[in-house]
Motif scaffolding. Structure first.
Motif, PDB file in Angstrom:
ATOM      1  N   GLN A  28       0.838  -1.183   0.000  1.00  0.00           N
ATOM      2  CA  GLN A  28       0.000   0.000   0.000  1.00  0.00           C
ATOM      3  C   GLN A  28       0.878   1.240   0.000  1.00  0.00           C
ATOM      4  O   GLN A  28       1.692   1.432   0.891  1.00  0.00           O
ATOM      5  N   ASN A  30       1.766   5.046   0.539  1.00  0.00           N
ATOM      6  CA  ASN A  30       1.346   6.099   1.449  1.00  0.00           C
ATOM      7  C   ASN A  30       2.345   7.249   1.308  1.00  0.00           C
ATOM      8  O   ASN A  30       3.333   7.303   2.030  1.00  0.00           O
ATOM      9  N   TYR A  33       6.177   6.535   1.418  1.00  0.00           N
ATOM     10  CA  TYR A  33       6.419   5.269   2.103  1.00  0.00           C
ATOM     11  C   TYR A  33       5.538   4.195   1.493  1.00  0.00           C
ATOM     12  O   TYR A  33       4.538   4.478   0.857  1.00  0.00           O
ATOM     13  N   THR A  34       5.913   2.952   1.728  1.00  0.00           N
ATOM     14  CA  THR A  34       5.109   1.823   1.295  1.00  0.00           C
ATOM     15  C   THR A  34       4.874   0.921   2.491  1.00  0.00           C
ATOM     16  O   THR A  34       5.815   0.558   3.197  1.00  0.00           O
ATOM     17  N   THR A  49       8.811   4.671  -2.358  1.00  0.00           N
ATOM     18  CA  THR A  49       7.460   4.793  -2.895  1.00  0.00           C
ATOM     19  C   THR A  49       6.984   3.462  -3.474  1.00  0.00           C
ATOM     20  O   THR A  49       7.788   2.584  -3.792  1.00  0.00           O
ATOM     21  N   ALA A  68      -2.716   3.279  -5.187  1.00  0.00           N
ATOM     22  CA  ALA A  68      -2.251   3.030  -3.826  1.00  0.00           C
ATOM     23  C   ALA A  68      -2.029   1.553  -3.503  1.00  0.00           C
ATOM     24  O   ALA A  68      -1.510   1.244  -2.432  1.00  0.00           O
TER      25      ALA A  68
END
Length: 110
Positions: A28, A30, A33-34, A49, A68
């Motif tokens: 996901q 964010n 960030y992942t 990412t 996302a």
């Protein structure tokens, strides 16, 4: 699994934690960030990412379903298409939104 490939996640000590692809349900994005959601229910955080991971870290078993979300195909249970919203149901019972532009790609694999 013997021939399992790994996702390398950097940790605080400048080393990498190996996470087998078979244990990853979905990723996901964010912002920068992942979040890596694992089969065990744990969530790991990557300082990269989602786009970086899709382009560099993941194999063909992962499919991008939304800006996302990127899902492990092994855990897809069903795809539900409704007028108001499209969503993917994973084997763990989690529902993830599918973008209308990614819908065609998802229909090809099912």
């Amino acid at each position: 699994m013997e021939n399992d490939t790994y996702f390398l996640l950097p940790n605080k000590h400048r080393k990498f934690e190996k996470i087998p692809f078979s244990e990853i349900l979905y990723l996901q994005g964010n912002i920068n960030y992942t979040l890596i959601h694992l089969q065990s229910g744990k969530v790991k955080i990557s300082p990269r990412t989602l786009r970086f991971h899709v382009n560099n870290s993941l194999d063909d078993n992962f499919i991008r379903i939304h800006r996302a979300f990127c899902v492990n195909r092994s855990y897809i249970q069903s795809y539900n298409e409704k007028e108001s919203a499209n969503f993917l149901l994973l084997t763990s019972g989690i529902k993830l939104s599918v973008s209308r532009r990614k819908k065609r790609e998802l229909l090809k694999i099912n």
